[in-house]
Structure formats: C-alpha cells, structure tokens
Design a protein around this motif. Structure first.
Motif, PDB file in Angstrom:
ATOM      1  N   ASN A  27       0.892  -1.114  -0.137  1.00 34.09           N
ATOM      2  CA  ASN A  27       0.054  -0.074  -0.010  1.00 34.09           C
ATOM      3  C   ASN A  27       0.853   1.396   0.075  1.00 34.09           C
ATOM      4  O   ASN A  27       0.508   2.263   0.656  1.00 34.09           O
ATOM      5  N   GLY A  57      -6.022  -0.612   5.352  1.00 33.74           N
ATOM      6  CA  GLY A  57      -5.150  -1.069   4.188  1.00 33.74           C
ATOM      7  C   GLY A  57      -5.395  -2.433   3.760  1.00 33.74           C
ATOM      8  O   GLY A  57      -5.924  -3.326   4.562  1.00 33.74           O
ATOM      9  N   CYS A  63       0.515   0.620   5.537  1.00 32.20           N
ATOM     10  CA  CYS A  63       1.109   1.619   4.478  1.00 32.20           C
ATOM     11  C   CYS A  63       2.553   1.797   4.505  1.00 32.20           C
ATOM     12  O   CYS A  63       3.211   1.979   5.592  1.00 32.20           O
ATOM     13  N   ALA A 109       3.432  -0.433   8.990  1.00 33.21           N
ATOM     14  CA  ALA A 109       3.514   1.033   8.533  1.00 33.21           C
ATOM     15  C   ALA A 109       4.980   1.453   8.723  1.00 33.21           C
ATOM     16  O   ALA A 109       5.644   1.514   9.530  1.00 33.21           O
ATOM     17  N   GLY A 113       3.598   6.169   5.965  1.00 31.82           N
ATOM     18  CA  GLY A 113       2.468   5.519   6.300  1.00 31.82           C
ATOM     19  C   GLY A 113       1.981   5.919   7.746  1.00 31.82           C
ATOM     20  O   GLY A 113       0.772   5.879   8.259  1.00 31.82           O
TER      21      GLY A 113
END
Ligand SMILES: CC[C@@H](C(=O)O)C(=O)SCCNC(=O)CCNC(=O)[C@H](O)C(C)(C)COP(=O)(O)OP(=O)(O)OC[C@H]1O[C@@H](n2cnc3c(N)ncnc32)[C@H](O)[C@@H]1OP(=O)(O)O
Length: 256
Positions: A27, A57, A63, A109, A113
């Motif tokens: 992502n 996500g 992310c 993340a 993110g």
C-alpha cells in the motif's frame, strides 16, 4: 482506472471505510493514489451524512509510506517540494475533516504511512504489526507534515526521540506511548468490533460536535504553518547524497 483506494459506504452505520488498495506494494502511496485520495477526501468534506471515516489497508500492511518509484531519489528540490506538498494537502484535509477519523492499522507501517495515521484522530493497531517513522534512516525528515502531527498526538519528548531514533516499534509500545488508543487481533475490519462500536452508537450530531470541539482546541493556522515548514525542510534533505543512497539501497535490496 484502478481503484487504488476502495471506498465503502455503510448507510446504516453512516460510516465510510477507505482501504488503500495496493497490497502487492504494501500500500505504498503513489502519485495516482494521492490523486484518488484527494478527490475522495474532498467529497467527504461536503458529506453531511457520514459520521465516521476509517482508513485501513488491503493485505498484510497498513502503508509502506511514499512509493519510492514516484518519490524517487533523483528529483530536484523544487520537484520534491511539489510532490511532498500534494500529500501534505491530503493529510491536512484528513486532519480537518468534520467527522472523527480512525486509522485502522491492519499491519505494518513505515515513513509516510505513519504520517497518514497521524493525520487521523484515533489509531488502532494490529497486535502483530510493526511501525516506524523511519525517515531518519533514509536521510530525510517526515515530508508530509506528519512529524508536526506526531507532536500533537504524543508527548513531545517522545515524538522528538522517535523521529531521531527512527526505530521500528511494536503495537504494544505504540499503545503505551499513546500513539495508538488500542491494539486488536482480528484480521477483518468489522463495524461491530468492540473498538468501533462506541463510535457507531453515537449520533451524527454528537460525533460532529466532538470533532468540531477537537479542532477548535487546536491552533489550526499554526499547525498548517508548521506542516508547511516541515515539507520545505524535507524537500531540501531530499537531494542529499545520504537520501539518494538510501533509496537506491532499498531497490537493490529488493532485487536480491
Ligand atoms: C515519500 C515520503 C516519505 C515521507 O514523508 O515519510 C516516505 O514515506 S519515504 C518511504 C518510507 N518507506 C519505506 O522506506 C518503506 C520501504 N519498504 C520496506 O521497508 C519494506 O518493503 C516493508 C514495507 C517493510 C515491507 O517488507 P516486506 O513485507 O518484506 O515486502 P517487500 O520489501 O518485499 O515489498 C513488497 C513490494 O512492495 C514494494 N514496496 C514496499 N515499500 C515500498 C515503497 N515505499 N515504495 C515503493 N515500493 C515499495 C517492494 O519494492 C516490493 O515490490 P516488488 O519488488 O515489485 O515485489
């Protein structure tokens, strides 16, 4: 056009779920994804019926930050500033949405993110994920205004230390420093989840009132100025040899 952000509106619960939809790239946020997010968030600013927005996500990650193919190491300072500003604007628009926002961090993340999560009002983190403002290790600072937002979310001494150390932390640590409100273990996001239920049980009027109180409690003008300064600073670090080398090492590592 690929839906890089899936939008699900749940009419009964008056909730919109936005799912970053590039699971094969963890992502990572590409320019195309930014453009799609921009349109979606703009619409939510005009939405009088949605009382809660959840960002999550697809797949194993929340992310991985900016897509390093788009935010690559060879762009000059002006171009870096232009690109970083685009996502800063999205973060600003998320921060100022008129309804509560939750980052449902379903997995790891990194970098941007974490900045995206910081733009949300609340953060819930998957217990097996790991999370880091890793920009320090890339020879840059946070570049979307998310460092400024981090200072709003946790104790300033801890925010400062996290940005400098650039370390990757567990869900339990995120909870203990107050970055996350709670951890969870489920894999599928359900609106019936105990962590979401309190939001769903409140009325639209209540939630919008609390959000407006939350925003009034902050000096938004100052916040915006600090976010602008952050983007500017990062754009200058973008062109450093240290950053170029870090990006090139990431792609080399992934080719091995
Ligand atoms: C630009 C703004 C700036 C900011 O303001 O903060 C940033 O966000 S800089 C970017 C910060 N992010 C990172 O440095 C993360 C880089 N990625 C990783 O460290 C790892 O990929 C991961 C996120 C820890 C996941 O590891 P793993 O589960 O082992 O997956 P892979 O490494 O094999 O990745 C799968 C796939 O995804 C691509 N990928 C991952 N992250 C990015 C990214 N940030 N940009 C572009 N592409 C990314 C990776 O290249 C793999 O692709 P393929 O090789 O095509 O399979």
């Amino acid at each position: 056009m690929n839906n890089l952000v899936k939008v699900e509106n749940s009419k009964i619960e008056q909730t919109t779920i936005l799912t970053l939809n590039r699971p094969e790239k963890r992502n990572a946020i590409s320019i195309e994804l930014i453009n799609q997010l921009k349109v979606i968030i703009e619409k939510l600013h005009q939405d009088d019926e949605t009382k809660l927005v959840i960002i999550t996500g697809e797949g194993s990650a929340f992310c991985a930050g900016g897509d390093l193919n788009d935010f690559h190491g060879e762009i000059d300072q002006e171009k870096a500033h232009e690109l970083l500003s685009q996502m800063q604007e999205v973060l600003w628009q998320i921060t100022t949405l008129p309804m509560p926002t939750i980052a449902w961090m379903n997995g790891l993340a990194r970098g941007g993110g974490m900045e995206l999560a910081s733009a949300c009002d609340f953060r819930y983190v998957h217990e097996s994920g790991n999370y880091g403002f890793t920009q320090g290790k890339l020879g840059i600072s946070t570049g979307w205004g998310g460092g400024t937002l981090l200072y709003e979310r946790i104790h300033s001494q801890e925010a400062y230390y996290w940005l400098v150390s650039a370390d990757i932390r567990s869900a339990q640590v995120l909870k203990s420093i107050g970055f996350a409100q709670a951890t969870f273990s489920t894999h599928q996001l359900e609106l019936e989840h105990d962590l979401i239920k309190p939001f769903i049980s409140r009325s639209l009027t209540q939630l919008k009132h609390w959000k407006s109180q939350w925003l009034q409690n902050q000096d938004l003008q100052k916040l915006k100025t600090k976010m602008d300064a952050e983007v500017e600073a990062c754009s200058h670090m973008w062109v450093s040899d240290e950053h170029k080398e870090a990006v090139s090492n990431f792609f080399k590592r992934n080719k091995k």
